[in-house]
Design a protein around this motif. Structure first.
Motif, PDB file in Angstrom:
ATOM      1  N   UNK A 211      92.521  63.019  26.533  1.00  0.00           N
ATOM      2  CA  UNK A 211      92.530  63.629  27.863  1.00  0.00           C
ATOM      3  C   UNK A 211      93.800  63.255  28.627  1.00  0.00           C
ATOM      4  N   UNK A 212      94.911  63.176  27.903  1.00  0.00           N
ATOM      5  CA  UNK A 212      96.233  62.873  28.460  1.00  0.00           C
ATOM      6  C   UNK A 212      96.351  61.470  29.057  1.00  0.00           C
ATOM      7  N   UNK A 213      95.450  60.584  28.702  1.00  0.00           N
ATOM      8  CA  UNK A 213      95.516  59.206  29.217  1.00  0.00           C
ATOM      9  C   UNK A 213      96.437  58.376  28.321  1.00  0.00           C
ATOM     10  N   UNK A 214      97.701  58.365  28.654  1.00  0.00           N
ATOM     11  CA  UNK A 214      98.667  57.633  27.840  1.00  0.00           C
ATOM     12  C   UNK A 214      98.396  56.133  27.838  1.00  0.00           C
ATOM     13  N   UNK A 215      97.725  55.643  28.858  1.00  0.00           N
ATOM     14  CA  UNK A 215      97.437  54.203  28.935  1.00  0.00           C
ATOM     15  C   UNK A 215      96.492  53.756  27.824  1.00  0.00           C
ATOM     16  N   UNK A 216      95.813  54.693  27.164  1.00  0.00           N
ATOM     17  CA  UNK A 216      94.851  54.343  26.123  1.00  0.00           C
ATOM     18  C   UNK A 216      95.500  54.156  24.753  1.00  0.00           C
ATOM     19  N   UNK A 217      96.760  54.528  24.608  1.00  0.00           N
ATOM     20  CA  UNK A 217      97.375  54.520  23.289  1.00  0.00           C
ATOM     21  C   UNK A 217      98.769  53.895  23.344  1.00  0.00           C
ATOM     22  N   UNK A 218      99.254  53.571  22.158  1.00  0.00           N
ATOM     23  CA  UNK A 218     100.636  53.130  21.975  1.00  0.00           C
ATOM     24  C   UNK A 218     101.319  54.195  21.125  1.00  0.00           C
ATOM     25  N   UNK A 219     102.274  54.903  21.691  1.00  0.00           N
ATOM     26  CA  UNK A 219     102.902  56.017  20.984  1.00  0.00           C
ATOM     27  C   UNK A 219     103.743  55.579  19.785  1.00  0.00           C
ATOM     28  N   UNK A 220     103.941  54.278  19.608  1.00  0.00           N
ATOM     29  CA  UNK A 220     104.634  53.820  18.405  1.00  0.00           C
ATOM     30  C   UNK A 220     103.752  53.987  17.165  1.00  0.00           C
ATOM     31  N   UNK A 221     102.451  53.958  17.367  1.00  0.00           N
ATOM     32  CA  UNK A 221     101.522  54.028  16.237  1.00  0.00           C
ATOM     33  C   UNK A 221     100.232  54.677  16.716  1.00  0.00           C
ATOM     34  N   UNK A 222     100.073  55.961  16.449  1.00  0.00           N
ATOM     35  CA  UNK A 222      98.927  56.723  16.938  1.00  0.00           C
ATOM     36  C   UNK A 222      98.086  57.184  15.763  1.00  0.00           C
ATOM     37  N   UNK A 223      96.797  56.869  15.792  1.00  0.00           N
ATOM     38  CA  UNK A 223      95.908  57.291  14.709  1.00  0.00           C
ATOM     39  C   UNK A 223      95.458  58.732  14.925  1.00  0.00           C
ATOM     40  N   UNK A 224      94.977  59.345  13.868  1.00  0.00           N
ATOM     41  CA  UNK A 224      94.408  60.700  13.861  1.00  0.00           C
ATOM     42  C   UNK A 224      95.442  61.801  14.117  1.00  0.00           C
ATOM     43  N   UNK A 225      96.715  61.458  14.110  1.00  0.00           N
ATOM     44  CA  UNK A 225      97.761  62.461  14.269  1.00  0.00           C
ATOM     45  C   UNK A 225      98.839  62.222  13.212  1.00  0.00           C
ATOM     46  N   UNK A 226      99.767  63.165  13.103  1.00  0.00           N
ATOM     47  CA  UNK A 226     100.858  63.067  12.122  1.00  0.00           C
ATOM     48  C   UNK A 226     102.171  62.669  12.766  1.00  0.00           C
ATOM     49  N   UNK A 227     102.140  62.389  14.085  1.00  0.00           N
ATOM     50  CA  UNK A 227     103.375  62.130  14.826  1.00  0.00           C
ATOM     51  C   UNK A 227     103.233  60.894  15.695  1.00  0.00           C
ATOM     52  N   UNK A 228     104.157  59.978  15.561  1.00  0.00           N
ATOM     53  CA  UNK A 228     104.327  58.881  16.517  1.00  0.00           C
ATOM     54  C   UNK A 228     105.769  58.400  16.405  1.00  0.00           C
ATOM     55  N   UNK A 229     106.148  57.487  17.260  1.00  0.00           N
ATOM     56  CA  UNK A 229     107.550  57.063  17.310  1.00  0.00           C
ATOM     57  C   UNK A 229     107.991  56.454  15.979  1.00  0.00           C
ATOM     58  N   UNK A 230     107.147  55.618  15.387  1.00  0.00           N
ATOM     59  CA  UNK A 230     107.516  54.958  14.132  1.00  0.00           C
ATOM     60  C   UNK A 230     107.777  55.974  13.034  1.00  0.00           C
ATOM     61  N   UNK A 231     106.930  56.991  12.940  1.00  0.00           N
ATOM     62  CA  UNK A 231     107.106  57.985  11.881  1.00  0.00           C
ATOM     63  C   UNK A 231     108.245  58.961  12.186  1.00  0.00           C
ATOM     64  N   UNK A 232     108.481  59.261  13.450  1.00  0.00           N
ATOM     65  CA  UNK A 232     109.652  60.077  13.793  1.00  0.00           C
ATOM     66  C   UNK A 232     110.929  59.367  13.368  1.00  0.00           C
ATOM     67  N   UNK A 233     110.981  58.062  13.605  1.00  0.00           N
ATOM     68  CA  UNK A 233     112.165  57.297  13.211  1.00  0.00           C
ATOM     69  C   UNK A 233     112.302  57.242  11.691  1.00  0.00           C
ATOM     70  N   UNK A 234     111.192  57.052  11.000  1.00  0.00           N
ATOM     71  CA  UNK A 234     111.232  57.015   9.534  1.00  0.00           C
ATOM     72  C   UNK A 234     111.665  58.357   8.951  1.00  0.00           C
TER      73      UNK A 234
END
Length: 433
Positions: A60-83
């Motif tokens: 529900x767009x609550x960024x405070x609930x997650x760390x965008x470096x490592x996000x489960x249930x998706x194919x995109x996060x900062x760590x994987x973009x960098x990789x």
């Protein structure tokens, strides 16, 4: 002193040692190494990613609930973009077609907000709005974020709304998603709305394209019907893109682009950014692999050349991806396959980023040439927009207001004739009471 034969033998031995020393790293320099090295020098600009949609669905767009470096249930996060050597990501602002004529503009604003937040609150990201900012972002080793609206229904047939989205940082918009708008036609028949005959881009639709050219906003034809795409290619002063579409010749899905339309795209100097969704690659969810994806690249290169090709993964917006390309970290696997197929490093540098930079620069050049053109004041007619929720600016009926508001409302908004009529009606109502 060595004899002549000994000196010759020693010279030959040294040459042999040098030869083997050179051959050793070459034989160990695999296509995988070449792909990573190439992408280090020319990191990827990816044309389409729906992470913002998943942030709404899952959190529900609550960024405070997650760390965008490592996000489960998706194919995109900062760590994987960098990789995956993704240096620029076009993040889609997607609002479902069910919001058309309802709250599409509000929902679009909320999705812009979440992209702006994630790209300003995380130091690894950097929100960019110009091609120069994008280039500077690479030098700073940041992941540049470009905001793109997916679906023209987000502007509610309003050029002022389009301009306000531009002010918020939007730099690209697709004319449709899976539904027609009152002014453009979708490639999908999922929604039976705004059906027209032989009018795939209306006069208002042309005004949208013209205003996007004036603003310096990239016109995106993914999801548009072929007729709408052709009309846009002929009308736009600037190059356009298909941000996430593939070859219809390889997979005959309506979301893909036929060869004749690719030829028109080349005349426009635009760009097709190949989609990785399995159904658009192999026309099947189960069978797609990296080789099938490379077939699309090979065919498009054969038709129009490598100068007009990019990558638009469509991660987070699609349900299945080819084996070996399951998330954004796997992009080097695709480049490795293209190297194996004898694509040159110069061609792949174009595909990875230089082609998109050229298009963005040309879009800005057209904008600069139109700097003396005033903002468009074209409005769509009520008959075209067919929206019962649109407010018609006229005085409210006195019968619909309390007696202490009717006269004042007429004084504020009505003409003298209407004021007299309202007074008479008010007196009659008092008399008959």
């Amino acid at each position: 002193m060595l004899s002549g034969k000994s000196a010759l033998w020693l010279q030959s031995l040294r040459a042999l040692v040098v030869f083997f020393s050179l051959c050793q790293p070459i034989s160990g320099y695999s296509e995988r190494d070449r792909a990573h090295d190439l992408m280090t020098r020319y990191p990827l600009i990816d044309g389409h990613n729906d992470l913002a949609l998943q942030l709404r669905i899952l959190h529900n767009n609550r960024l405070s609930q997650i760390d965008l470096h490592n996000v489960s249930k998706v194919a995109t996060d900062i760590s994987r973009l960098q990789a995956g050597h993704v240096q620029t990501q076009m993040f889609a602002v997607y609002v479902m077609c069910g919001a058309q004529q309802k709250d599409a503009v509000r929902l679009t604003m909320e999705q812009i907000d979440v992209i702006r937040r994630m790209c300003t609150e995380y130091p690894d990201f950097e929100l960019v709005t110009t091609v120069q900012e994008l280039k500077n972002s690479e030098l700073r080793r940041k992941i540049a974020c470009v905001i793109s609206i997916e679906g023209g229904h987000s502007i509610d047939s309003s050029l002022p709304a389009l301009r306000m989205f531009y002010q918020l940082g939007v730099r690209s918009m697709s004319l449709t998603h899976s539904c027609n708008t009152p002014w453009a036609e979708s490639s999908s028949k999922l929604y039976n709305v705004f059906q027209r005959q032989n009018n795939s881009l209306t006069q208002f639709g042309k005004a949208v394209v013209e205003e996007m050219n004036r603003l310096g906003m990239i016109v995106d034809l993914s999801h548009a019907s072929w007729d709408t795409a052709l009309a846009t290619l002929k009308h736009s002063k600037a190059p356009v893109i298909f941000s996430h579409s593939s070859s219809y010749f390889i997979c005959n899905h309506s979301r893909n682009v036929p060869d004749w339309l690719l030829q028109e795209l080349k005349k426009n100097r635009g760009l097709i950014m190949v989609n990785l969704h399995s159904k658009f690659i192999s026309c099947s969810d189960a069978e797609a692999n990296v080789s099938h994806v490379a077939d699309h690249f090979d065919h498009i290169k054969k038709v129009i050349g490598a100068k007009f090709i990019g990558v638009g993964g469509d991660f987070e917006g699609a349900t299945s991806f080819p084996h070996g390309l399951e998330d954004v970290s796997k992009y080097p696997t695709l480049i490795q396959e293209l190297l194996r197929r004898n694509w040159t490093e110069d061609e792949l540098a174009d595909v990875l980023r230089r082609n998109f930079l050229r298009v963005f620069e040309e879009v800005e050049r057209v904008r600069d040439n139109l700097v003396s053109t005033h903002p468009s004041e074209v409005h769509i007619s009520l008959e075209e927009v067919q929206n019962p929720c649109r407010l018609v600016l006229r005085p409210p009926s006195p019968r619909g207001l309390p007696s202490d508001q009717s006269s004042s409302s007429m004084v504020e908004h009505g003409s003298p004739g209407l004021l007299i009529l309202a007074t008479v009606l008010l007196l009659l109502s008092l008399f008959f009471d």
